[in-house]
Design an enzyme around this catalytic site. Structure first.
Site, PDB file in Angstrom:
ATOM      1  N   CYS A   1       2.792   6.963  -0.053  1.00  0.00           N
ATOM      2  CA  CYS A   1       2.651   8.340   0.439  1.00  0.00           C
ATOM      3  C   CYS A   1       2.909   8.388   1.941  1.00  0.00           C
ATOM      4  O   CYS A   1       3.611   9.280   2.436  1.00  0.00           O
ATOM      5  CB  CYS A   1       1.257   8.884   0.125  1.00  0.00           C
TER       6      CYS A   1
ATOM      7  N   CYS B   1      -2.600   5.688   0.482  1.00  0.00           N
ATOM      8  CA  CYS B   1      -1.444   5.137  -0.234  1.00  0.00           C
ATOM      9  C   CYS B   1      -0.281   4.856   0.725  1.00  0.00           C
ATOM     10  O   CYS B   1       0.192   5.764   1.408  1.00  0.00           O
ATOM     11  CB  CYS B   1      -1.007   6.118  -1.315  1.00  0.00           C
TER      12      CYS B   1
END
Length: 155
Positions: A67, A64
């Site tokens: 993230c 991600c």
């Protein structure tokens, strides 16, 4: 000449002794690291059920971009929370522990949730900076503790 040679070795030997002693001494004390605890399928449920303890947990996956963009934020938050006795900072890799993320209804990344005595009490959706997150978790844990104390009084 042998006296001169032994005199030159003494400082080197002393320096070596000091270096080894210093390394041994430093190894006795843990380095200052963040207080972020990795939670897994084996540990998640037991940890978040710890009595009178709030858990602020980050749910992420390695692929991600959001993230990844957090950088060291979560570790920095863990360091900032070290002095708070009743609050733990944790993280779950949903790529490795899908069962945990399914159980707590994670559908997007990153997701930040606060748990208290095994129950989810709040989801964080504010600014992604240490001070905002710290203020949030301190407030939510205080509310959860007060609610738990009120419940205990009713019994």
């Amino acid at each position: 000449m042998s006296t001169s040679t032994s005199m030159r070795r003494t400082p080197t030997l002393s320096l070596l002794t000091i270096t080894i002693t210093s390394l041994i001494f430093l190894s006795l004390f843990p380095r200052t690291q963040s207080e972020v605890i990795t939670l897994t399928s084996d540990t998640f449920t037991d940890k978040i059920k710890e009595k009178d303890t709030a858990w602020f947990v980050k749910f992420c996956v390695p692929w991600c971009k959001h993230c990844k963009n957090l950088g060291s934020l979560w570790d920095d938050l863990g360091k900032a929370m070290e002095g708070e006795d009743e609050i733990e900072v944790g993280e779950v890799d949903c790529g490795l522990d899908k069962a945990v993320c399914t159980k707590v209804d994670i559908h997007s990344y990153p997701t930040f949730k606060v748990f208290y005595d095994g129950e989810e009490v709040a989801r964080y959706q504010g600014s992604r900076d240490v001070e905002s997150m710290k203020t949030f978790v301190l407030g939510e844990s205080e509310k959860a503790a007060a609610k738990a104390l009120e419940s205990d009084k009713e019994l």
